[in-house]
Design an enzyme around this catalytic site. Sequence first.
Site, PDB file in Angstrom:
ATOM      1  N   ASP A  57      24.345  -5.009 124.919  1.00  0.00           N
ATOM      2  CA  ASP A  57      24.522  -4.361 126.226  1.00  0.00           C
ATOM      3  C   ASP A  57      23.247  -3.667 126.708  1.00  0.00           C
ATOM      4  OD1 ASP A  57      27.116  -5.101 125.715  1.00  0.00           O
ATOM      5  OD2 ASP A  57      27.981  -3.140 126.155  1.00  0.00           O
ATOM      6  N   HIS A 110      27.090  -6.281 133.291  1.00  0.00           N
ATOM      7  CA  HIS A 110      27.434  -4.943 132.797  1.00  0.00           C
ATOM      8  C   HIS A 110      27.293  -3.944 133.948  1.00  0.00           C
ATOM      9  CE1 HIS A 110      28.359  -2.107 129.718  1.00  0.00           C
ATOM     10  NE2 HIS A 110      27.146  -1.664 129.490  1.00  0.00           N
ATOM     11  N   HIS A 212      23.636  -2.496 121.331  1.00  0.00           N
ATOM     12  CA  HIS A 212      22.782  -2.275 122.504  1.00  0.00           C
ATOM     13  C   HIS A 212      21.370  -2.790 122.241  1.00  0.00           C
ATOM     14  CE1 HIS A 212      26.188   0.459 122.839  1.00  0.00           C
ATOM     15  NE2 HIS A 212      26.038   0.309 124.145  1.00  0.00           N
TER      16      HIS A 212
END
Length: 254
Positions: A57, A110, A212
């Site tokens: 992400d 996202h 992430h």
Amino acid sequence: MPSFLRLAIAATIFAAALVSAVPVTSSSTSPFLQKRSGPAPVIYRCTVPGTIAITFDDGPFLYTNGLLDILKSRAVKATFFFNGNTYGRIEDFAASVKRAYQEGHQVASHTWDHKDLPSLSPSEALAEMTMLEDAFRKIIGVRPTYMRPPFGSVSAPVLEMLGQRNYTAVMWDMDTQDWAHPDDFNASYQLYEALFNKTEELGQPGHIVLQHEVNQVTALQVAPMAIDLALVSGYKVVTVGECLGDPKSNWYTV
Ligand SMILES: [Zn+2]
């Protein structure tokens, strides 16, 4: 009222009814998308046994390219939930986004700048999706149909809006919590070790792992080790779409 006017009004109402019966989106090329209606589905884990969908992400950012090198060297595919403007501006990292798409990774949304969607007005929440859709179209020619809500946060109106735009909302069932311990390799890696130690897990529906890529340790140290361990343990390292058995043609629309 003259009869010709009544006829004209009736014809206008009929035409309007016809228009409103046509789906709002232009994504009618995919049968999977065509049958969708109502709120967006929310996915927490894979359905295909023995798969693991590693998701990254908050990029694109400084480590996206290095991560793509790692994935390429191991011939595995991952899923990228990109932002438009959070750590980096997507235009500045357009080459990395394009490369991820061209190399067969799943490119997904996202949101534009990582706001908590339920706290926004309907038009603001919509703009979080459409601004990034426009950016994706410029860079890869299509826009994704998979998205991850920032903070995993949704509401009924948000899911309704996402459903109208043919999105599937992707959560996760494994969280490395790398954001909480960005420099601690072991804290993230141990989660993978614990999973892969349970051999009976291989026969179960697979897992969606949250991490992430804006964290250098995650992207360049944890990712390669976790992938190597997954492959040695007999897992298929695949995209979210693949781990759900959803053909690639459904991952994007115009
Ligand atoms: Zn995020």
